[in-house]
Design a protein around this motif. Structure first.
Motif, short mmCIF file in Angstrom:
data_model
loop_
_atom_site.label_atom_id
_atom_site.label_comp_id
_atom_site.label_asym_id
_atom_site.label_seq_id
_atom_site.Cartn_x
_atom_site.Cartn_y
_atom_site.Cartn_z
N LEU A 182 0.83 -1.20 0.00
CA LEU A 182 0.00 0.00 0.00
C LEU A 182 0.87 1.26 0.00
O LEU A 182 0.55 2.24 -0.67
CB LEU A 182 -0.93 -0.01 1.21
CG LEU A 182 -1.90 1.18 1.35
CD1 LEU A 182 -2.81 1.27 0.13
CD2 LEU A 182 -2.71 1.05 2.62
N VAL A 247 -5.50 -4.45 -1.63
CA VAL A 247 -4.68 -3.24 -1.57
C VAL A 247 -5.32 -2.11 -2.38
O VAL A 247 -5.23 -0.93 -2.02
CB VAL A 247 -3.24 -3.53 -2.06
CG1 VAL A 247 -3.21 -3.87 -3.54
CG2 VAL A 247 -2.33 -2.33 -1.75
N LEU A 251 -6.55 1.45 -1.04
CA LEU A 251 -6.00 2.64 -1.69
C LEU A 251 -7.09 3.64 -2.04
O LEU A 251 -7.01 4.83 -1.68
CB LEU A 251 -5.24 2.23 -2.95
CG LEU A 251 -4.64 3.36 -3.78
CD1 LEU A 251 -3.47 3.99 -3.05
CD2 LEU A 251 -4.21 2.84 -5.14
#
Length: 286
Positions: A182, A247, A251
């Motif tokens: 990340l 991820v 995000l």
């Protein structure tokens, strides 16, 4: 003269017999034609019904899985209260599952097991006890991205709790992701912004202008591999796509415009604009 009348009578009788026979054959042909048309109509109707049943079966299968209010995880509901629907099986428009409501403070659990037929995206299931002496009818109404559960009570018990109405969406699956990954994605965004002369952190606007213009192949070539991944997936995120790669969910979750609401089964790429579609066609070449 007498013989002539006899002959005339025989001729008239013969003509009548011929006409009657012709009428019977015509009537028989009409009857057979009508029967054939009725059979054909019945066959077409049955064939269309079978096709509709197959189509409905395929659509209904999309409802298998777990549904909850705001897509909350089951663990969160078990600890903080709420309702969720688990659909274990859908076979020939017949659904099996269970619906559970958990009280917020005491965490008492009311439950109804479901084994019912789906009719036009609706289920009506009678229940005699939800675990707290309540009985009535549970109605489940299915929409593309939402399931509505309504409870019509015929008798309320004395347990001070009952199964609850709720609007449900597909439960977000628990997926693991690497925090370091990340950080790499976030750094890639910051690097791109700095290159474009934008040094402030902006979570209210899109990262790329993929809905306003078509990026040239030269511009795409200058992006890093991670930036290309963000470029491509931001187009999906704009339209509420829930990613399998966690991820990406984490995000885009930081951005105010991202509203995750469409899983893969319900996502339609026809929602993309012409700019977005052309940008996707260009980015996939890398």
């Amino acid at each position: 003269m007498r013989n002539y009348k006899i002959i005339e009578g025989l001729l008239l009788t013969s003509i009548c017999i011929i006409l009657l026979t012709a009428c019977e054959k015509k009537s028989e042909n009409i009857s057979q034609t009508e029967e054939s048309e009725v059979y054909k109509s019945t066959y077409i109707t049955q064939e269309n019904d079978n096709k509709n049943q197959i189509v409905n079966q395929k659509v209904y299968e999309n409802f298998k899985g777990t549904w909850s209010r705001e897509g909350k995880q089951k663990e969160e509901i078990l600890h903080n209260g709420g309702s969720y629907l688990e659909v274990y099986e859908i076979n020939n428009n017949f659904l099996k599952g269970s619906y559970i409501s958990i009280q917020e403070q005491s965490l008492r659990i009311a439950q109804i097991d479901i084994a019912a037929e789906i009719n036009d995206y609706c289920i009506s299931e009678s229940f005699s006890d939800d675990g707290f002496g309540n009985r009535g009818i549970m109605q489940i109404k299915m929409a593309t991205e939402e399931v509505r559960v309504e409870i019509l009570f015929e008798h309320k018990g004395e347990g001070n709790w009952s199964i609850q109405d709720s609007d449900l969406v597909p439960m977000n699956e628990i997926r693991k992701y690497d925090e370091e990954e990340l950080v790499l994605y976030t750094s890639a965004i910051n690097d791109y912004r700095e290159k474009m002369g934008k040094f402030d952190v902006d979570y209210d606007n899109f990262i790329f202008d993929t809905d306003e213009r078509v990026y040239s192949m030269e511009e795409i070539k200058e992006l890093t591999e991670i930036q290309r991944s963000i470029f491509r997936n931001e187009i999906y995120a704009r339209h509420g796509y829930v990613f399998e790669l966690e991820v990406l969910n984490q995000l885009f979750k930081e951005y105010s415009w991202y509203v995750p609401m469409k899983s893969q089964n319900f996502f339609d790429t026809n929602d993309f604009s012409e700019y977005e579609q052309e940008n996707l066609n260009n980015i996939v070449q890398y």
